[in-house]
Scaffold this active site. Sequence first.
Site, PDB file in Angstrom:
ATOM      1  N   CYS A  94      24.415  54.316  40.208  1.00  0.00           N
ATOM      2  CA  CYS A  94      24.073  53.156  41.028  1.00  0.00           C
ATOM      3  C   CYS A  94      22.887  52.445  40.412  1.00  0.00           C
ATOM      4  O   CYS A  94      22.304  52.917  39.432  1.00  0.00           O
ATOM      5  CB  CYS A  94      23.720  53.598  42.442  1.00  0.00           C
ATOM      6  SG  CYS A  94      22.345  54.736  42.442  1.00  0.00           S
ATOM      7  N   ASP A 104      41.604  30.907  33.948  1.00  0.00           N
ATOM      8  CA  ASP A 104      42.138  31.408  32.682  1.00  0.00           C
ATOM      9  C   ASP A 104      41.102  31.503  31.581  1.00  0.00           C
ATOM     10  O   ASP A 104      41.347  32.094  30.553  1.00  0.00           O
ATOM     11  CB  ASP A 104      43.240  30.474  32.198  1.00  0.00           C
ATOM     12  CG  ASP A 104      42.655  29.171  31.700  1.00  0.00           C
ATOM     13  OD1 ASP A 104      41.777  28.618  32.388  1.00  0.00           O
ATOM     14  OD2 ASP A 104      43.038  28.731  30.607  1.00  0.00           O
ATOM     15  N   CYS A 106      19.712  54.305  39.734  1.00  0.00           N
ATOM     16  CA  CYS A 106      19.675  55.094  38.496  1.00  0.00           C
ATOM     17  C   CYS A 106      19.210  54.213  37.333  1.00  0.00           C
ATOM     18  O   CYS A 106      18.296  54.561  36.597  1.00  0.00           O
ATOM     19  CB  CYS A 106      21.066  55.616  38.124  1.00  0.00           C
ATOM     20  SG  CYS A 106      21.785  56.718  39.322  1.00  0.00           S
ATOM     21  N   ASP A 113      35.512  30.885  33.477  1.00  0.00           N
ATOM     22  CA  ASP A 113      35.894  31.355  34.821  1.00  0.00           C
ATOM     23  C   ASP A 113      35.517  32.813  35.038  1.00  0.00           C
ATOM     24  O   ASP A 113      35.667  33.335  36.132  1.00  0.00           O
ATOM     25  CB  ASP A 113      37.420  31.248  35.021  1.00  0.00           C
ATOM     26  CG  ASP A 113      37.913  29.839  34.836  1.00  0.00           C
ATOM     27  OD1 ASP A 113      37.241  28.928  35.332  1.00  0.00           O
ATOM     28  OD2 ASP A 113      38.952  29.655  34.183  1.00  0.00           O
ATOM     29  N   ASP A 142      40.962  27.004  38.979  1.00  0.00           N
ATOM     30  CA  ASP A 142      40.338  26.312  37.872  1.00  0.00           C
ATOM     31  C   ASP A 142      41.329  25.220  37.480  1.00  0.00           C
ATOM     32  O   ASP A 142      42.525  25.361  37.737  1.00  0.00           O
ATOM     33  CB  ASP A 142      40.138  27.328  36.741  1.00  0.00           C
ATOM     34  CG  ASP A 142      39.972  26.659  35.415  1.00  0.00           C
ATOM     35  OD1 ASP A 142      39.057  25.839  35.305  1.00  0.00           O
ATOM     36  OD2 ASP A 142      40.758  26.953  34.491  1.00  0.00           O
TER      37      ASP A 142
END
Length: 740
Positions: free
Chosen positions: A13, A631, A16, A635, A426
């Site tokens: 996490c 794509d 850490c 994005d 998009d």
Amino acid sequence: MKKVLLKIDGMTCSACSNGLEKYLNKQEGIKQASVNLVMNNASIEYDEKILDIPQIEKFVEKAGFESLGIDRLEKEKKKASNEKYKLIALTILAILILYISMGQMVGLPIFDILNMHHNPIYFAVVQFVLSMIAIILGRDILKNGYKNLVHKTPNMDTLVGLGVISSLLYSLYNTYLIFAGDTEAVHHLYYESIVIILFFIKIGKYVEGRNKDKTKEAIQDLMMITPNLATIEKDGKQKQVTLDEIQKGDIVICKPGEKIAVDGEILDGTTHIDESFITGESVPVKKTVNDKVIAGSINYDGVIKYKAEKIGKESTVSEIVRMVVEATNTKAPIAKIADTISGYFVPAIIIIAVLASIVWAILGKDIGFIINIFITVLVVACPCSLGLATPLAIVMASGLASRNGILVKSSESLENAHKIKTIVFDKTGTLTKGHLSISKIFNYSDLKEEDIIEAVANIENHSEHPIAQGIVKYAEEKHIQMDSKEVTDFKNISGYGIEANYDKANYLIGNKKLMLENNIDINKTIKENQMNDDETLENDGNSILFVAKEHMLIALIGVKDIIKENAKEVVDKLKKQNIQTVMLTGDNEKTAKAIGKSIGIETVIAGVVPKQKAEEITKLKENGLVMMCGDGINDSISLVKADIGVSVGSGTDIAMDSSDVVLMKDNLDKINDLIKISKKTMRIIKQNLFWAFFYNICMIPIAAGILIPLGITMNPMFAAFSMTISSVTVTLNSLRLKNI
Ligand code: AMP
């Protein structure tokens, strides 16, 4: 000073990674350390006169983690195979223990030493050992369940943990009774259910975890987007260098087809550069002296010299990497239904167990009896098929999805796609083809349209201009014949167009200026009612090519990034399901609005850079679950940030790696199929969960002692039977996920 990238094991996490980073930064000789939780590595700048790598690795160890040596950013396989071995071991254990415990009841042969009546002690001890091995193999499940219980968010693992611990305690107690001479206690051992439930849950986790490391790969791909080598000019000489050798202020040379190596500013030359990965602008943009270039973008057709300005961590690509990592760290998991149900079920079971114990205490039973009731309730409540209920349906649904061209990488997306409130698209490459293409042709000759395209495409095949590449691609898509006839005398007339001979005829292809320069009388071909054709094309967002054959205008060709065929239909279907549709693009507002309108998308947000795209997603998430469909590299942050990221198969590797779902056939309508499959999957999962819990719930009153007044106490055979029946029901029910 030297730099090293170490692979770190043991971080679970952000506490850490932050802890390790702080610890490393405090050590003498370390100038700067930054620890990356997602990538599981630490980038450390150190003074080689004070420290060496083994010493740094010792620091890592002292902080409670392990260094796995230098991180070469290879794709990880190790962890997956570890899990596989654990699963194989659990499978063997499950078969063994089932055979030992149940086999003899149905008359299967068994060594006498394990015979429950002749050698009850061995019978119990062997099962105890097998179940302890299973507990060790499945300790992560128990740990996780405990963590969630402490955080007051009991989940499926908590329920499993509770079941395992109570089965173990109950069986240990009965093993003690066997040792004490009570041979009847062999019927009250539940060691096998410990192994079976851990086995089922492990299968489930293995199935669901198969494609989990997606973002890691995205980040690795992003790091690869810049070229490894670049040419710099020093003291009048050209030299090939690696990227980290480039200093701020160096002059870098980039030839057509090469990638820009570092962010900078053009000093000399003119070219077109494809920056779609950052801007979403589909058409390569013309760049000349004083314009900025971005590392990773592709140089199309000119030689340029540029000055290196932002290198290393400051570069645009590094910033995207950083934001993808941040998005991953902050992505809140969407609740899984089995966990949600367990969240209610665990407290309810504990309450029932406590209540039953209190009632029996009031009725004056002794403490031994009461503990027995308490633990029996917990034991029978734990549904063994719980581990299978979701994953089995998900596996079937993933298979169904992939047969329909949808690759589902994260199982949560199948559980949640039907709850989506907003779908964000998009523009470039997702709603549109993502490259220039022929949108319309006005033919003023008696030639066939295909013949015109054939001539134009064959000639354009010799040009590097973005328009040319779009036309060639279009011709290829339409299977128009290329290279059958000869192109000679090809000439590039910069800023105007091209000239060449094709099939022995002279062609001029370019803008209006090219026609005027060559004294081509446009009015000779274009009739009165066709005078506005060029305006029509222009208003529709096209670049216009004038095509002249033998100095006669024969056609106008409109070229633009065209919308995919079924985009409107897809959006219509989504709207019918009350899903809000949004377009998010880095392209300019005018183009974006025009496309949005023609497709029927309600909300258009244009001119946004990748970071802003991700911010918009965060805002939209306030209204419910958000799916992002994209794509490109630009994005990637949004795909991670959205609740469900969907990429189209024709997209970049980075987009595919950042997403939860990949549409393999570049067909947006698959989103609707995904939603349909998700709906059906959820229905099946809910039914599975019902059946997983149903038999166990029926057993709870008996376990609590409700039938004791009638002389019926809990019979372990009932519990074992209910376990088998619920697993069979869950399996058969999941098989129904064969068709949409
Ligand atoms: P450029 O400044 O290089 O982008 O070119 C200016 C204009 O010339 C373009 O907008 C086109 O109209 C035309 N042009 C340049 N190259 C080509 C080509 N290969 N094919 C058709 N038109 C071209």
